[in-house]
Write a protein that holds these residues in place. Structure first.
Motif, PDB file in Angstrom:
ATOM      1  N   VAL A  37     -35.582 -36.556   7.289  1.00  0.00           N
ATOM      2  CA  VAL A  37     -35.181 -37.327   6.123  1.00  0.00           C
ATOM      3  C   VAL A  37     -35.229 -38.800   6.505  1.00  0.00           C
ATOM      4  N   SER A  38     -35.801 -39.623   5.662  1.00  0.00           N
ATOM      5  CA  SER A  38     -35.950 -41.037   5.994  1.00  0.00           C
ATOM      6  C   SER A  38     -34.591 -41.698   6.195  1.00  0.00           C
ATOM      7  N   PHE A  39     -34.576 -42.773   6.992  1.00  0.00           N
ATOM      8  CA  PHE A  39     -33.363 -43.552   7.151  1.00  0.00           C
ATOM      9  C   PHE A  39     -33.043 -44.237   5.826  1.00  0.00           C
ATOM     10  N   GLY A  40     -32.053 -43.730   5.139  1.00  0.00           N
ATOM     11  CA  GLY A  40     -31.689 -44.290   3.848  1.00  0.00           C
ATOM     12  C   GLY A  40     -30.594 -45.325   3.978  1.00  0.00           C
ATOM     13  N   PHE A  41     -30.057 -45.704   2.856  1.00  0.00           N
ATOM     14  CA  PHE A  41     -29.054 -46.765   2.836  1.00  0.00           C
ATOM     15  C   PHE A  41     -27.666 -46.224   2.514  1.00  0.00           C
ATOM     16  N   HIS A  42     -27.495 -45.726   1.295  1.00  0.00           N
ATOM     17  CA  HIS A  42     -26.152 -45.381   0.853  1.00  0.00           C
ATOM     18  C   HIS A  42     -26.141 -44.051   0.117  1.00  0.00           C
ATOM     19  N   GLY A  43     -24.941 -43.493   0.013  1.00  0.00           N
ATOM     20  CA  GLY A  43     -24.793 -42.208  -0.651  1.00  0.00           C
ATOM     21  C   GLY A  43     -23.469 -42.102  -1.375  1.00  0.00           C
ATOM     22  N   LYS A  44     -23.253 -40.947  -1.985  1.00  0.00           N
ATOM     23  CA  LYS A  44     -22.042 -40.720  -2.772  1.00  0.00           C
ATOM     24  C   LYS A  44     -21.719 -39.237  -2.752  1.00  0.00           C
ATOM     25  N   HIS A  45     -20.483 -38.907  -2.364  1.00  0.00           N
ATOM     26  CA  HIS A  45     -20.014 -37.525  -2.444  1.00  0.00           C
ATOM     27  C   HIS A  45     -19.130 -37.401  -3.668  1.00  0.00           C
ATOM     28  N   VAL A  46     -19.332 -36.353  -4.451  1.00  0.00           N
ATOM     29  CA  VAL A  46     -18.500 -36.117  -5.624  1.00  0.00           C
ATOM     30  C   VAL A  46     -18.017 -34.677  -5.610  1.00  0.00           C
ATOM     31  N   ASN A  47     -16.787 -34.506  -6.048  1.00  0.00           N
ATOM     32  CA  ASN A  47     -16.219 -33.170  -6.229  1.00  0.00           C
ATOM     33  C   ASN A  47     -15.181 -33.293  -7.334  1.00  0.00           C
ATOM     34  N   GLY A  48     -15.565 -32.984  -8.543  1.00  0.00           N
ATOM     35  CA  GLY A  48     -14.741 -33.284  -9.699  1.00  0.00           C
ATOM     36  C   GLY A  48     -15.212 -34.579 -10.327  1.00  0.00           C
ATOM     37  N   HIS A  67     -30.213 -39.235  18.754  1.00  0.00           N
ATOM     38  CA  HIS A  67     -29.875 -38.799  17.400  1.00  0.00           C
ATOM     39  C   HIS A  67     -29.340 -40.002  16.632  1.00  0.00           C
ATOM     40  N   THR A  68     -30.071 -40.418  15.598  1.00  0.00           N
ATOM     41  CA  THR A  68     -29.724 -41.626  14.842  1.00  0.00           C
ATOM     42  C   THR A  68     -29.006 -41.255  13.555  1.00  0.00           C
ATOM     43  N   PRO A  69     -27.754 -41.687  13.388  1.00  0.00           N
ATOM     44  CA  PRO A  69     -27.002 -41.340  12.179  1.00  0.00           C
ATOM     45  C   PRO A  69     -27.298 -42.280  11.028  1.00  0.00           C
ATOM     46  N   SER A  70     -26.997 -41.827   9.826  1.00  0.00           N
ATOM     47  CA  SER A  70     -27.029 -42.672   8.637  1.00  0.00           C
ATOM     48  C   SER A  70     -25.595 -42.978   8.239  1.00  0.00           C
ATOM     49  N   GLU A  71     -25.444 -43.795   7.211  1.00  0.00           N
ATOM     50  CA  GLU A  71     -24.119 -44.151   6.703  1.00  0.00           C
ATOM     51  C   GLU A  71     -23.240 -42.907   6.564  1.00  0.00           C
ATOM     52  N   CYS A  72     -21.986 -43.034   6.992  1.00  0.00           N
ATOM     53  CA  CYS A  72     -21.023 -41.946   6.844  1.00  0.00           C
ATOM     54  C   CYS A  72     -20.361 -42.002   5.468  1.00  0.00           C
ATOM     55  N   THR A  73     -20.071 -40.847   4.930  1.00  0.00           N
ATOM     56  CA  THR A  73     -19.310 -40.731   3.686  1.00  0.00           C
ATOM     57  C   THR A  73     -18.018 -39.993   3.994  1.00  0.00           C
ATOM     58  N   PHE A  74     -16.884 -40.615   3.669  1.00  0.00           N
ATOM     59  CA  PHE A  74     -15.581 -40.020   3.938  1.00  0.00           C
ATOM     60  C   PHE A  74     -15.192 -39.104   2.776  1.00  0.00           C
ATOM     61  N   VAL A  75     -14.877 -37.845   3.092  1.00  0.00           N
ATOM     62  CA  VAL A  75     -14.395 -36.888   2.104  1.00  0.00           C
ATOM     63  C   VAL A  75     -12.939 -36.587   2.425  1.00  0.00           C
ATOM     64  N   PRO A  76     -11.991 -37.063   1.611  1.00  0.00           N
ATOM     65  CA  PRO A  76     -10.580 -36.857   1.920  1.00  0.00           C
ATOM     66  C   PRO A  76     -10.155 -35.395   1.760  1.00  0.00           C
ATOM     67  N   LEU A 126     -16.150 -36.697   7.786  1.00  0.00           N
ATOM     68  CA  LEU A 126     -17.250 -37.630   7.571  1.00  0.00           C
ATOM     69  C   LEU A 126     -18.538 -36.846   7.439  1.00  0.00           C
ATOM     70  N   LEU A 127     -19.367 -37.229   6.469  1.00  0.00           N
ATOM     71  CA  LEU A 127     -20.692 -36.642   6.289  1.00  0.00           C
ATOM     72  C   LEU A 127     -21.739 -37.682   6.657  1.00  0.00           C
ATOM     73  N   SER A 128     -22.723 -37.304   7.459  1.00  0.00           N
ATOM     74  CA  SER A 128     -23.809 -38.221   7.827  1.00  0.00           C
ATOM     75  C   SER A 128     -25.099 -37.433   7.986  1.00  0.00           C
ATOM     76  N   ILE A 129     -26.205 -38.003   7.513  1.00  0.00           N
ATOM     77  CA  ILE A 129     -27.526 -37.406   7.737  1.00  0.00           C
ATOM     78  C   ILE A 129     -28.061 -37.989   9.042  1.00  0.00           C
ATOM     79  N   VAL A 130     -28.310 -37.135  10.011  1.00  0.00           N
ATOM     80  CA  VAL A 130     -28.682 -37.572  11.360  1.00  0.00           C
ATOM     81  C   VAL A 130     -30.112 -37.140  11.663  1.00  0.00           C
ATOM     82  N   LEU A 131     -30.889 -38.050  12.227  1.00  0.00           N
ATOM     83  CA  LEU A 131     -32.243 -37.710  12.692  1.00  0.00           C
ATOM     84  C   LEU A 131     -32.201 -37.356  14.166  1.00  0.00           C
ATOM     85  N   ASP A 132     -32.625 -36.162  14.507  1.00  0.00           N
ATOM     86  CA  ASP A 132     -32.867 -35.787  15.901  1.00  0.00           C
ATOM     87  C   ASP A 132     -34.259 -36.308  16.248  1.00  0.00           C
ATOM     88  N   GLY A 133     -34.300 -37.431  16.963  1.00  0.00           N
ATOM     89  CA  GLY A 133     -35.569 -38.091  17.238  1.00  0.00           C
ATOM     90  C   GLY A 133     -36.490 -37.301  18.135  1.00  0.00           C
TER      91      GLY A 133
END
Length: 612
Positions: free
Chosen positions: A595-606, A540-549, A561-568
């Motif tokens: 989902v393709s192996f991407g680079f970066h992401g952004k979590h928003v809430n407000g 299982h290959t993870p993508s960049e993690c996004t920290f949500v406080p 932490l949020l990550s998009i993971v590929l189950d190979g």
């Protein structure tokens, strides 16, 4: 599946002042309860096997391990394997269910995902590759060979409630693809690693590479999908137009890359709706190069970046965009540094810190005129040429370069954080010994079922390094505070955004322990105890993690932490939610496709949006 451990409270909006900021003593302490929990979950790295037993379901294996990793044995090139180390990852690079066109599936109408556990509120945006090749009308095939040059695709995970996630995605360069298919070649401009036909006039190359694409910007919405931007994604970028029909907290959404062009997307549908560039912000920002990772002040929301003009005498212009007024101010100009590929930089409460590391453009960037890509324009690695840090005072009373600091040569992609300790600046970044990693990221060097990837597996691995520099003594050397070994270090680093520009203890990121040809785990590093905690599932290959406080949390690692993971093995992806304190899975949302192996992401809430 989620752990049976206690499910944490689902939390929503995060505001920097909702909780008191821990002082240095609080950051340095670790509660005995957390220690006992980590001890219970622990088992040593050396006890782990590089692949699951044959009679074990790989999806049921998850470890959370403090300590340090041990190196794996070199791959034997002569042995044919279905996938490197029985860790399939090719589905995240080139989908197997396509025939003529190497294009990832998109979902323009939101679909609901299968959710287990509890997921925090908000929206997660991701950007990255959406395919690497297309067929032309003449029957030829145009292929993009480098991971960074793939045709763009954006993703949106709408975290509606703890148990409801809606997903949509969209390819964002359709008109560019149409032009390629009709003409049979790539349009003017430069790429990261794609080699081009040099049979064009020198003058046309000069205009297309060293001047902003004002023709595209002037065309507005009709040219919006004629650009290929897919490295980072920004929300509520100050000084740039908002989306016409934006109704929620996200007023604008921009795709970015290491050039100065920005692509505006609709915050909900992800449709390309416009183009801007840094010259739109300020007329002095005329250069073609910048950092894909802009940085924002966590308190004011002001945005910072640099603009690089190439040539015989390269110039870096460090600039600030005011969140309150939208006005752009050039803070300083650096003229004594070589032009270099710099993907990110650092910010403290008082300073912008630009590190000019060892990816120097040959002949001031003139080689890019011929090769039309970044990689071939970069000089060979020079172990004798020092890296240099520049500290720029960003306060209104003193906008200038206050000091510079040499250090031994290194290369880097991603800065983690920086802060001030009296007259010193401390900065943390994963560093590379040379430039191997740039060439490692050609697609054939990443796919687990590619023979070429086997020879690159051990190369291009970083060491997380913390530096200190005395800003009161111009020219003093930047000194290493600590340096981790490569098996414990991470790429695509992240941290709690509430601690950006402040001393931080925990750094999160993705491991490369040579268990696969790309990435093989998620790590939490504790700089106080110098220990690591790891999440991994074999294959299982993870993508960049996004920290949500957690807005009600009291500790730096309160959050998820949020990550998009590929189950190979299943060839499907899922949104993984890990508790940041112990890396225990608390939720996931499953897709039926990869989902393709991407680079970066952004979590928003407000509306609050920290950029780094």
């Amino acid at each position: 599946m989620p752990s049976t451990a206690e499910t944490p409270r689902v939390f929503g909006r995060s505001h920097r002042h909702q909780k008191p900021m821990p002082n240095a003593g609080t950051i340095a302490r670790e509660s005995s309860t957390t220690k006992r929990r980590l001890s219970t979950l622990a088992r040593s790295f050396s006890a782990r096997k590089t692949s699951p037993p044959a009679d074990t379901d790989a999806t049921d294996i998850s470890t959370n391990t403090p300590g340090t990793t041990t190196a794996t044995k070199p791959v034997q090139i002569g042995i044919e394997r279905e996938s490197f180390g029985n860790w399939p990852n090719s589905e995240g690079l080139t989908p197997s269910d396509t025939l003529k066109f190497d294009i990832f599936h998109d979902e323009r109408t939101p679909i609901e995902l299968r959710v287990t556990g509890s997921i925090p509120d908000g929206v997660l945006y991701r950007t990255g590759p959406g395919g690497y090749q297309t067929e032309t009308t003449s029957g030829t095939t145009i292929s993009m060979s480098h991971w960074f040059d793939a045709f763009a695709q954006a993703h949106r995970f709408n975290l509606v409630s703890p148990t409801k996630v809606l997903y949509n995605s969209r390819h964002t360069c359709d008109d560019l693809l149409l032009e390629i298919r009709e003409t049979g070649h790539l349009p003017a401009g430069f790429s990261f690693g794609q080699r081009r036909d040099p049979c064009q006039s020198f003058f046309k190359k000069f205009v297309s590479l060293f001047e902003p694409r004002v023709d595209l910007v002037a065309g507005g919405a009709k040219n919006a999908s004629k650009v290929n931007c897919a490295v980072t994604i920004s929300t509520n970028y100050p000084g740039l137009p908002d989306a016409p029909n934006a109704s929620g907290a996200v007023k604008n959404l921009y795709n970015k890359t290491d050039a100065t062009t920005l692509q505006a997307l609709d915050p909900e549908t992800l449709e390309p709706i416009g183009i801007a560039n840094q010259a739109s912000l300020h007329p002095e920002l005329k250069g073609p190069c910048s950092a894909a990772h802009a940085r924002s002040d966590p308190l004011t929301g002001d945005m910072f970046n640099y603009n690089l003009t190439l040539g015989k005498h390269p110039q870096y212009k460090i600039f600030q965009v005011s969140k309150a007024t939208g006005k752009t101010t050039v803070l300083a100009t650096i003229t004594d540094a070589p032009g270099a590929y710099i993907h990110s930089f650092f910010l403290t409460p008082r300073y912008v810190v630009l590190c000019v590391w060892g990816a120097y453009y040959s002949m001031g960037g003139l080689k890019m005129l011929y090769h039309k890509n970044v990689i071939d324009a970069i000089d060979a690695w020079d172990p004798n040429k020092q890296t240099r840090w520049y500290v720029i005072d960003r306060t209104e009373a003193r906008r200038c370069v206050v000091s510079s600091h040499p250090c031994p040569p290194f290369f880097a992609f991603h800065s983690v954080n920086a802060w001030e300790e009296g007259g010193t600046v401390v900065a943390e970044v994963p560093v590379y010994d040379n430039l191997d990693v740039i060439k490692k990221f050609y697609v054939e060097n990443l796919k687990g079922d590619s023979r070429a990837a086997w020879t690159w597996a051990e190369k291009g691995r970083p060491k997380l390094t913390r530096w200190r520099m005395d800003t009161t003594v111009d020219g003093s050397k930047a000194e290493v505070v600590f340096e981790l070994d490569k098996d414990s270090s991470m790429e695509l680093p992240t941290m709690n955004p509430d601690f950006v520009t402040l001393p931080h203890r925990f750094t999160y990121g993705l491991l490369n322990r040579v268990k696969s040809t790309l990435l093989d785990g998620i790590v939490k590093f504790d700089s106080s105890t110098r220990t690591s905690l790891v999440w991994e599932v074999h294959g299982h290959t993870p993508s960049e993690c996004t920290f949500v406080p957690d807005p009600q949390g009291t500790e730096e690692d309160d959050g998820v932490l949020l990550s998009i993971v590929l189950d190979g093995f299943a060839k499907k992806s899922y949104l993984l939610v890990l508790r940041a304190k112990d890396l225990v899975e608390v939720a996931r949302a499953e897709l039926d496709t990869a989902v393709s192996f991407g680079f970066h992401g952004k979590h928003v809430n407000g509306e609050r949006s920290v950029e780094w």
